[in-house]
Design a protein around this motif. Structure first.
Motif, PDB file in Angstrom:
ATOM      1  N   VAL A 186       0.827  -1.218   0.000  1.00 21.87           N
ATOM      2  CA  VAL A 186       0.000   0.000   0.000  1.00 21.87           C
ATOM      3  C   VAL A 186       0.862   1.269   0.000  1.00 21.87           C
ATOM      4  O   VAL A 186       0.575   2.200  -0.764  1.00 21.87           O
ATOM      5  CB  VAL A 186      -0.955  -0.006   1.213  1.00 21.87           C
ATOM      6  CG1 VAL A 186      -1.697   1.332   1.329  1.00 21.87           C
ATOM      7  CG2 VAL A 186      -1.951  -1.147   1.086  1.00 21.87           C
ATOM      8  N   PRO A 187       1.925   1.361   0.818  1.00 24.63           N
ATOM      9  CA  PRO A 187       2.745   2.580   0.792  1.00 24.63           C
ATOM     10  C   PRO A 187       3.322   2.893  -0.586  1.00 24.63           C
ATOM     11  O   PRO A 187       3.319   4.056  -1.018  1.00 24.63           O
ATOM     12  CB  PRO A 187       3.869   2.276   1.804  1.00 24.63           C
ATOM     13  CG  PRO A 187       3.273   1.289   2.732  1.00 24.63           C
ATOM     14  CD  PRO A 187       2.390   0.436   1.881  1.00 24.63           C
ATOM     15  N   ASN A 188       3.789   1.875  -1.308  1.00 25.00           N
ATOM     16  CA  ASN A 188       4.371   2.122  -2.627  1.00 25.00           C
ATOM     17  C   ASN A 188       3.314   2.457  -3.672  1.00 25.00           C
ATOM     18  O   ASN A 188       3.572   3.224  -4.610  1.00 25.00           O
ATOM     19  CB  ASN A 188       5.199   0.918  -3.081  1.00 25.00           C
ATOM     20  CG  ASN A 188       6.567   0.890  -2.438  1.00 25.00           C
ATOM     21  OD1 ASN A 188       6.975   1.853  -1.785  1.00 25.00           O
ATOM     22  ND2 ASN A 188       7.282  -0.199  -2.589  1.00 25.00           N
ATOM     23  N   ILE A 189       2.120   1.894  -3.524  1.00 24.07           N
ATOM     24  CA  ILE A 189       1.018   2.271  -4.421  1.00 24.07           C
ATOM     25  C   ILE A 189       0.663   3.742  -4.207  1.00 24.07           C
ATOM     26  O   ILE A 189       0.449   4.497  -5.161  1.00 24.07           O
ATOM     27  CB  ILE A 189      -0.217   1.374  -4.176  1.00 24.07           C
ATOM     28  CG1 ILE A 189       0.090  -0.064  -4.592  1.00 24.07           C
ATOM     29  CG2 ILE A 189      -1.424   1.903  -4.950  1.00 24.07           C
ATOM     30  CD1 ILE A 189      -1.012  -1.051  -4.243  1.00 24.07           C
ATOM     31  N   LEU A 190       0.607   4.158  -2.946  1.00 22.85           N
ATOM     32  CA  LEU A 190       0.337   5.568  -2.641  1.00 22.85           C
ATOM     33  C   LEU A 190       1.438   6.460  -3.207  1.00 22.85           C
ATOM     34  O   LEU A 190       1.159   7.532  -3.755  1.00 22.85           O
ATOM     35  CB  LEU A 190       0.224   5.760  -1.129  1.00 22.85           C
ATOM     36  CG  LEU A 190      -1.022   5.189  -0.456  1.00 22.85           C
ATOM     37  CD1 LEU A 190      -0.938   5.349   1.051  1.00 22.85           C
ATOM     38  CD2 LEU A 190      -2.273   5.869  -0.982  1.00 22.85           C
ATOM     39  N   ARG A 191       2.691   6.031  -3.094  1.00 22.60           N
ATOM     40  CA  ARG A 191       3.808   6.823  -3.631  1.00 22.60           C
ATOM     41  C   ARG A 191       3.714   6.940  -5.144  1.00 22.60           C
ATOM     42  O   ARG A 191       4.015   7.996  -5.711  1.00 22.60           O
ATOM     43  CB  ARG A 191       5.141   6.191  -3.223  1.00 22.60           C
ATOM     44  CG  ARG A 191       5.461   6.363  -1.750  1.00 22.60           C
ATOM     45  CD  ARG A 191       6.619   5.488  -1.322  1.00 22.60           C
ATOM     46  NE  ARG A 191       6.821   5.536   0.123  1.00 22.60           N
ATOM     47  CZ  ARG A 191       7.538   4.658   0.803  1.00 22.60           C
ATOM     48  NH1 ARG A 191       8.150   3.655   0.164  1.00 22.60           N
ATOM     49  NH2 ARG A 191       7.669   4.770   2.107  1.00 22.60           N
ATOM     50  N   LEU A 192       3.304   5.861  -5.812  1.00 24.18           N
ATOM     51  CA  LEU A 192       3.134   5.916  -7.264  1.00 24.18           C
ATOM     52  C   LEU A 192       2.062   6.933  -7.643  1.00 24.18           C
ATOM     53  O   LEU A 192       2.248   7.732  -8.572  1.00 24.18           O
ATOM     54  CB  LEU A 192       2.758   4.528  -7.791  1.00 24.18           C
ATOM     55  CG  LEU A 192       2.476   4.436  -9.300  1.00 24.18           C
ATOM     56  CD1 LEU A 192       3.717   4.807 -10.105  1.00 24.18           C
ATOM     57  CD2 LEU A 192       1.989   3.034  -9.663  1.00 24.18           C
ATOM     58  N   LEU A 193       0.935   6.907  -6.929  1.00 25.87           N
ATOM     59  CA  LEU A 193      -0.135   7.872  -7.191  1.00 25.87           C
ATOM     60  C   LEU A 193       0.321   9.297  -6.895  1.00 25.87           C
ATOM     61  O   LEU A 193      -0.035  10.243  -7.615  1.00 25.87           O
ATOM     62  CB  LEU A 193      -1.365   7.520  -6.351  1.00 25.87           C
ATOM     63  CG  LEU A 193      -2.061   6.200  -6.703  1.00 25.87           C
ATOM     64  CD1 LEU A 193      -3.174   5.900  -5.698  1.00 25.87           C
ATOM     65  CD2 LEU A 193      -2.626   6.257  -8.112  1.00 25.87           C
TER      66      LEU A 193
END
Length: 281
Positions: free
Chosen positions: A8-15
């Motif tokens: 989840v943290p890396n998905i948020l960073r991508l967004l």
């Protein structure tokens, strides 16, 4: 999602990167930004693209483990940087909306929407990071104070630069120039202190006690900011009273007020820092 984008943290960073980049691209296609406020917004969007990208790469390649000899706590660093990004992009979104957005400017409206979405994602990410309760300098009160002082100094310098570039020479007395020097010097030293706290090896090489240096700097910063607040208020508003031209488009006191309010808030933060420095000794 594959690769590093399983968590989840890396998905948020991508967004965060996508929407920050979208806001930046929409502005760049409209032409070069000449206003200090516009340059600040562009800098923030670039910063908010680079920081998540670096964090993703470091964690994907496990370089954060190699940095453990230099950095005291990786979770603390990521939490602190995420909170800083959330604070910075919130300011850029609000600033862009107030100064540059109009109902007939379609590109500016979409830029604001992209920046607003990025802001929400950064805020969610910051809350999730903080809920992990990482222990470290950037996650505790002292670190948050330092980052806030540096952030406010950037806002103050942006507003004062915009004010100086928008008015005639008689609106730029020596007292206000002194205030700008104070803001810049205190910002520089504040950033150096943050870096010293983060780099263990560099901190161990210091020939003096960092806590004592912080106490001395905080006392000096309070005195300097007090002089800057007084001089900015006296010379800034006196110049407006003596030379005010009601037909002058650039004589809007918005930047004048922004600098004064920001400097007063930072003065209070440095006073709080003095108290915390005394208690810590």
């Amino acid at each position: 999602m594959c690769g590093p984008f399983k968590s989840v943290p890396n998905i948020l960073r991508l967004l965060e990167m996508i929407f920050s980049a979208l806001a930046l691209i929409l502005v760049i296609f409209q032409g070069r930004m000449l206003s200090p406020w516009g340059i600040w917004c562009e800098f923030v969007w670039v910063f908010c693209i680079v920081v998540p990208m670096v964090l993703i790469v470091m964690e994907a390649l496990s370089w954060n483990i190699l940095l453990s000899a230099f950095l005291p706590n990786w979770d603390d660093l990521t939490c602190g940087l995420t909170m800083l990004c959330a604070l910075m992009i919130s300011s850029a979104t609000i600033t862009f909306a107030i100064i540059f957005v109009c109902f007939s400017c379609v590109a500016s409206v979409f830029c604001f929407i992209s920046s607003l979405v990025a802001t929400v994602i950064f805020l969610v990410d910051a809350v999730l990071q903080k809920m992990k309760c990482p222990s470290g300098y950037l996650s505790n009160l002292r670190g948050v104070l330092r980052m806030t002082e540096a952030f406010l100094a950037c806002i103050i310098l942006t507003a004062s630069s915009n004010y100086f570039l928008s008015v005639e020479w008689y609106y730029r007395p020596a007292g206000m120039i002194w205030s700008m020097i104070v803001f810049a010097v205190c910002l520089l030293v504040t950033v150096v202190i943050i870096v010293l706290h983060l780099l263990k090896l560099l901190k161990s090489l210091l020939p003096f006690d960092l806590g004592l240096m912080e106490l001395v700097f905080n006392v000096v910063a309070v005195l300097l900011y007090l002089s800057a607040v007084i001089l900015w208020a006296v010379y800034g508003y006196r110049s407006r009273l003596h030379h005010y031209d009601r037909n002058c488009y650039y004589c809007n006191p918005r930047d004048l007020h922004t600098v004064l309010i920001g400097a007063i808030v930072n003065l209070i933060l440095y006073i709080v820092d003095v108290v915390l420095s005394i208690k810590a000794r």
